[in-house]
Design a protein around this motif. Structure first.
Motif, PDB file in Angstrom:
ATOM      1  N   HIS A 284      96.757 131.971   9.066  1.00 51.02           N
ATOM      2  CA  HIS A 284      96.180 131.430   9.849  1.00 51.02           C
ATOM      3  C   HIS A 284      96.364 129.618  10.653  1.00 51.02           C
ATOM      4  CE1 HIS A 284      93.483 133.853   8.269  1.00 51.02           C
ATOM      5  NE2 HIS A 284      94.441 133.428   7.347  1.00 51.02           N
ATOM      6  N   GLN A 285      96.509 129.344  11.994  1.00 50.00           N
ATOM      7  CA  GLN A 285      96.238 127.692  12.413  1.00 50.00           C
ATOM      8  C   GLN A 285      94.890 126.885  12.445  1.00 50.00           C
ATOM      9  OE1 GLN A 285      99.240 128.367  15.930  1.00 50.00           O
ATOM     10  NE2 GLN A 285      99.372 125.756  16.148  1.00 50.00           N
ATOM     11  N   TYR A 286      95.313 126.044  12.004  1.00 46.52           N
ATOM     12  CA  TYR A 286      93.855 125.338  12.466  1.00 46.52           C
ATOM     13  C   TYR A 286      93.936 124.467  12.646  1.00 46.52           C
ATOM     14  CZ  TYR A 286      92.424 127.707   8.607  1.00 46.52           C
ATOM     15  OH  TYR A 286      92.185 129.332   7.135  1.00 46.52           O
ATOM     16  N   THR A 287      93.386 124.008  13.945  1.00 41.71           N
ATOM     17  CA  THR A 287      93.256 123.027  15.006  1.00 41.71           C
ATOM     18  C   THR A 287      91.701 121.961  14.813  1.00 41.71           C
ATOM     19  OG1 THR A 287      92.687 124.051  17.022  1.00 41.71           O
ATOM     20  CG2 THR A 287      94.667 123.790  16.472  1.00 41.71           C
ATOM     21  N   LEU A 288      92.146 120.704  15.410  1.00 40.06           N
ATOM     22  CA  LEU A 288      90.715 120.279  15.208  1.00 40.06           C
ATOM     23  C   LEU A 288      90.629 118.485  16.376  1.00 40.06           C
ATOM     24  CD1 LEU A 288      88.864 119.031  13.700  1.00 40.06           C
ATOM     25  CD2 LEU A 288      90.068 116.958  13.105  1.00 40.06           C
TER      26      LEU A 288
ATOM     27  N   PRO B 294      84.178 118.100  11.815  1.00 39.10           N
ATOM     28  CA  PRO B 294      85.724 117.575  11.990  1.00 39.10           C
ATOM     29  C   PRO B 294      85.674 118.332  10.354  1.00 39.10           C
ATOM     30  CG  PRO B 294      84.551 115.594  11.511  1.00 39.10           C
ATOM     31  CD  PRO B 294      83.686 116.165  12.186  1.00 39.10           C
ATOM     32  N   GLU B 295      85.082 117.964  10.066  1.00 41.44           N
ATOM     33  CA  GLU B 295      85.244 118.404   8.431  1.00 41.44           C
ATOM     34  C   GLU B 295      83.905 119.973   7.928  1.00 41.44           C
ATOM     35  OE1 GLU B 295      84.239 115.443   5.241  1.00 41.44           O
ATOM     36  OE2 GLU B 295      84.936 114.168   6.495  1.00 41.44           O
TER      37      GLU B 295
END
Length: 171
Positions: A146-150, A157-158
């Motif tokens: 998994h790759q999480y981006t914001l 954002p949370e």
């Protein structure tokens, strides 16, 4: 003890075990509460473990368990936390020592090999308890990456929670 609540730890009982486990965890938090002796932020019971009969073969203990987690799932492994908790209870009851080994079987018969490496004293000067330092070994498989981006413009954002996915319980 699974027998005491009338369940057998077999795959076809997974849904009823998961549902009952969530109810027991909720009731235990409401009626008993929990306070970790060294981490005041850990103030709740996280899961319910159903344990099967324990067999002893010299210094080897063998037993089955099912760990029910919110929102109503059964882990496929015996879980490191569940095995550690069971060994701590067995140790406290004088049923397991640092000389023993524990082979844990999950509801689908995956296994962990467990041992109490040593004991320690935890807590504050006013209230100490003997605790165990467990070792858990087993097998695991990668089920995904998994790759999480914001995005800086994301208004949440949370993250977010909805009652359809994760229960909106309060303590």
């Amino acid at each position: 003890d699974a027998k005491q609540v009338g369940v057998e730890i077999v795959p076809e009982n997974a849904k009823s075990i998961a549902d009952l486990g969530v109810k027991i965890t909720k009731a235990a938090n409401e009626q008993l509460g929990f306070c970790h002796p060294e981490n005041e932020n850990w103030d709740h019971i996280s899961f319910c473990q159903f344990t099967g009969e324990l067999q002893r073969h010299d210094t080897k203990l063998v037993g089955k368990n099912a760990v029910a987690i919110r929102p109503g799932k059964i882990d496929r492994s015996p879980t490191g936390t569940g095995c550690s908790a069971r060994m701590a209870v067995l140790f406290a009851k004088g049923l397991m020592t640092t000389e023993d080994e524990y082979e844990a079987h999950s509801i689908i018969n995956s296994t962990f090999q467990c041992k109490i490496e040593s004991t320690v004293t935890i807590g504050s000067e006013n209230s100490t308890k003997e605790a165990i330092l467990p070792t858990i070994t087993g097998r695991a498989w990668i089920t995904g990456t998994h790759q999480y981006t914001l995005d800086p413009s994301d208004p949440w954002p949370e993250g977010y929670r909805l009652s359809d996915t994760w229960p909106m319980e309060t303590k």
